[in-house]
Design a protein around this motif. Structure first.
Motif, PDB file in Angstrom:
ATOM      1  N   GLY A 387       0.786  -1.222   0.000  1.00 41.65           N
ATOM      2  CA  GLY A 387       0.000   0.000   0.000  1.00 41.65           C
ATOM      3  C   GLY A 387       0.816   1.269   0.000  1.00 41.65           C
ATOM      4  O   GLY A 387       0.393   2.290   0.518  1.00 41.65           O
ATOM      5  N   ARG A 429      -4.657  -8.320  -2.819  1.00 37.93           N
ATOM      6  CA  ARG A 429      -4.766  -7.007  -2.157  1.00 37.93           C
ATOM      7  C   ARG A 429      -3.654  -6.125  -2.722  1.00 37.93           C
ATOM      8  O   ARG A 429      -2.517  -6.168  -2.249  1.00 37.93           O
ATOM      9  N   ARG A 431      -3.633  -2.361  -3.742  1.00 36.77           N
ATOM     10  CA  ARG A 431      -4.202  -1.022  -3.926  1.00 36.77           C
ATOM     11  C   ARG A 431      -3.284  -0.119  -4.735  1.00 36.77           C
ATOM     12  O   ARG A 431      -3.728   0.886  -5.292  1.00 36.77           O
ATOM     13  N   ARG A 432      -2.015  -0.447  -4.789  1.00 41.52           N
ATOM     14  CA  ARG A 432      -1.089   0.391  -5.539  1.00 41.52           C
ATOM     15  C   ARG A 432      -1.143   0.099  -7.032  1.00 41.52           C
ATOM     16  O   ARG A 432      -0.823   0.956  -7.859  1.00 41.52           O
ATOM     17  N   THR A 434      -2.592  -0.836 -10.832  1.00 40.95           N
ATOM     18  CA  THR A 434      -3.711  -0.388 -11.663  1.00 40.95           C
ATOM     19  C   THR A 434      -3.882  -1.311 -12.867  1.00 40.95           C
ATOM     20  O   THR A 434      -2.917  -1.903 -13.366  1.00 40.95           O
ATOM     21  N   CYS A 454      -8.757  -6.725  -4.766  1.00 39.60           N
ATOM     22  CA  CYS A 454      -8.567  -5.306  -4.447  1.00 39.60           C
ATOM     23  C   CYS A 454      -7.444  -4.750  -5.323  1.00 39.60           C
ATOM     24  O   CYS A 454      -6.291  -5.173  -5.200  1.00 39.60           O
ATOM     25  N   ARG A 456      -6.785  -1.027  -8.317  1.00 39.74           N
ATOM     26  CA  ARG A 456      -7.362   0.203  -8.867  1.00 39.74           C
ATOM     27  C   ARG A 456      -7.696  -0.007 -10.346  1.00 39.74           C
ATOM     28  O   ARG A 456      -6.800  -0.205 -11.161  1.00 39.74           O
ATOM     29  N   ASP A 528     -12.863  -4.430  -4.122  1.00 42.89           N
ATOM     30  CA  ASP A 528     -12.602  -2.994  -4.035  1.00 42.89           C
ATOM     31  C   ASP A 528     -11.768  -2.623  -5.259  1.00 42.89           C
ATOM     32  O   ASP A 528     -10.586  -2.960  -5.346  1.00 42.89           O
ATOM     33  N   GLY A 530     -11.274   0.548  -6.348  1.00 42.15           N
ATOM     34  CA  GLY A 530     -10.785   1.917  -6.286  1.00 42.15           C
ATOM     35  C   GLY A 530     -11.862   2.967  -6.441  1.00 42.15           C
ATOM     36  O   GLY A 530     -13.017   2.687  -6.776  1.00 42.15           O
TER      37      GLY A 530
END
Length: 543
Positions: A387, A429, A431-432, A434, A454, A456, A528, A530
């Protein structure tokens, strides 16, 4: 004449089995209220109230204050009396106050602990009064650079075991405070040598008082026959000796690093014989490749290893084939905290020796690493990044990820390579990382049993915003065209309106295909994608 039969109705609230079943699910406040109902409830539920103590929680100081007022208001040693009375019920003890540690160690009944955790005693307790030492007591430990004594020894076993660090040399009051604290901690450890399984001492405390005698440390730990986990910042220990003394240990976390050198404490003490009981190893600093391979060889049953990252070592080194005896490792989890400039070259070579890897964590997933995971790790079930924010620092789970200058940011769609080829993925997981919406729907995903997803998703909201702005502009242009007698203006607005409608249709089609892709993941429980996807979904639904 038939006899009459009488039936007795039992109040369900008096059934011990029911109360014992409800006890683990009640909050601290509910448990405290319940033990005051009657004698039966008190007898059955008190063990649940005192089963786990954490003085960092707001509830516990409140409860202790109420018990103090209700039971032993006139006793000056309130906390110690409470631990003496209920200490045999405590199995998990988390401390952040010196007074709580003193009461627990002084109580003779607090001998059933399964876990003992100490956090941040430095900032929670006021310094002790500046009292003159007892000159009649000759059994005092004196630091060579100090004129005043640190305080009396609570036990002869502490003779020449500890010394103050540089941080407290100039503060005699703090010296006495922490001198007493560190002795009380180890007294409590010795009192619970039969049951203690999890031992934690925060590195902050270890920096205030250093343990000089490592033999005392190994002796104390060897008495804990059921010890399973150690999380320590107390002393730079010889890990092979520790593993040899504590045969039940399966989790080892070291929070120490040497500020004068980049070498870690483990690097000079690589074991020379295999240890089969250690399952999780967490180190603070980086490892040379040679050290990493040696750890895999001498810890054959290691499941997970966590450390800062890899660093290159100059000179001629043994090849991985020689160190590993040309045998792959059984390691299932590799987790790296920091990013290196050569990770895209080093990690793919390492992954060749980890065919059973199931869990992998790194802040930046390079294309070469993603390709190596697909080729060499067919059982991969979990991927996570740390993250890290784009500025290079972010705190998550107590870990600070540092991205040095010059390290390239992970290219878009790299994560899609794992989703496309790793069929056993269960958790992602990231989140960084894409993935472009158009790229995601173009390539099918093999991870049909994924449960947590999870990342983006980008390229799905910008077009929608353009559509809305273009639609507004087009409506204004059309109004002007009605008032104007120029036919060319009218035809131009019609062409723009047709282009906007086409873009809007493409955007809606993209959203439909993405949702269909998500519906294919039958086991998906948490998703998730993003902020951009969330905003785009809201705008489409509003239309």
């Amino acid at each position: 004449m038939s006899g009459t039969t009488t039936t007795t109705r039992t109040n369900p609230l008096t059934l011990p089995e029911l109360l014992l079943s409800l006890g683990p699910f009640l909050s601290l406040q509910d448990l405290y209220s319940s033990i005051q109902v009657n004698h039966l409830w008190n007898t059955l539920l008190v063990p649940f109230l005192w089963y786990s103590i954490d003085d960092r929680l707001f509830s516990w100081p409140t409860i202790l204050n109420r018990i103090h007022c209700d039971e032993i208001d006139n006793n000056p040693n309130t906390l110690q009396v409470l631990f003496e009375k209920y200490g045999h019920h405590i199995h998990h003890l988390s401390l952040s106050c010196l007074t709580t540690l003193q009461a627990a160690s002084a109580a003779t009944t607090c001998t059933q602990l399964r876990s003992l955790l100490v956090f941040g005693l430095k900032d929670r307790d006021p310094p002790l009064p500046n009292q003159e030492p007892d000159e009649a007591n000759s059994n005092l430990h004196r630091h060579p650079n100090q004129q005043s004594s640190l305080g009396p020894l609570l036990s002869p076993m502490f003779e020449r075991v500890f010394r103050p660090s540089q941080e407290v040399w100039d503060n005699p009051i703090k010296q006495r405070q922490y001198w007493r604290m560190v002795q009380l901690y180890w007294i409590l450890v010795h009192h619970n040598n039969k049951h203690l399984q999890n031992l934690h001492l925060e590195a902050e405390v270890g920096r205030l008082f250093r343990m000089v005698s490592k033999e005392y440390l190994f002796y104390s730990l060897s008495l804990l026959k059921n010890l399973r986990s150690i999380d320590t910042g107390l002393v730079q220990m010889d890990f092979p000796v520790l593993l040899d003394r504590v045969l039940s240990l399966n989790t080892l976390r070291s929070r120490l690093s040497d500020p004068f050198t980049k070498e870690i404490a483990f690097s000079k003490t690589i074991p020379q014989q295999p240890f089969f009981h250690l399952r999780l190893l967490e180190l603070r600093d980086r490892l040379h490749l040679q050290e990493f391979y040696l750890l895999l060889r001498y810890l054959p049953q290691l499941d997970d290893i966590v450390f800062a990252g890899f660093m290159m070592q100059a000179g001629l080194l043994p090849s991985p084939q020689d160190i590993m005896d040309n045998k792959p490792s059984q390691l299932q989890g590799l987790h790296l905290r920091q990013i290196g400039k050569q990770d895209d070259k080093i990690i793919p070579e390492v992954l060749q020796w980890l065919p059973y890897l199931k869990r992998f964590g790194i802040a930046l997933l390079y294309p070469s690493i993603a390709k190596a995971l697909r080729m060499h790790c067919p059982d991969l079930e979990s991927f996570s990044d740390s993250g890290a924010a784009e500025d290079g620092h972010e705190q998550e789970g107590g870990v600070v990820v540092v991205i040095p200058p010059g390290v390239p940011i992970s290219s878009a769609n790299t994560l899609n390579h794992l989703l496309q080829h790793c069929s056993k993925l269960r958790t992602v997981r990231a989140r960084r990382h894409t993935i472009m919406g158009s790229y995601a729907v173009k390539h099918s995903w093999a991870c049909r049993r994924i449960e947590t997803l999870c990342f983006r998703l980008v390229g799905v909201s910008e077009d929608t915003l353009v559509v809305k702005r273009s639609t507004t502009t087009t409506s204004r242009t059309s109004s002007r065209a009605e008032l104007s007698s120029n036919g060319s203006t009218s035809s131009t607005s019609e062409a723009e309106s047709g282009g906007v409608a086409s873009k809007e249709a493409q955007c809606r089609e993209l959203h439909r295909r993405i949702k269909e892709r998500l519906r294919e993941l039958r086991c998906l429980r948490a998703v998730d994608l993003g902020e951009e996807w969330a905003e785009a979904t809201t705008m489409i639904s509003d239309d």
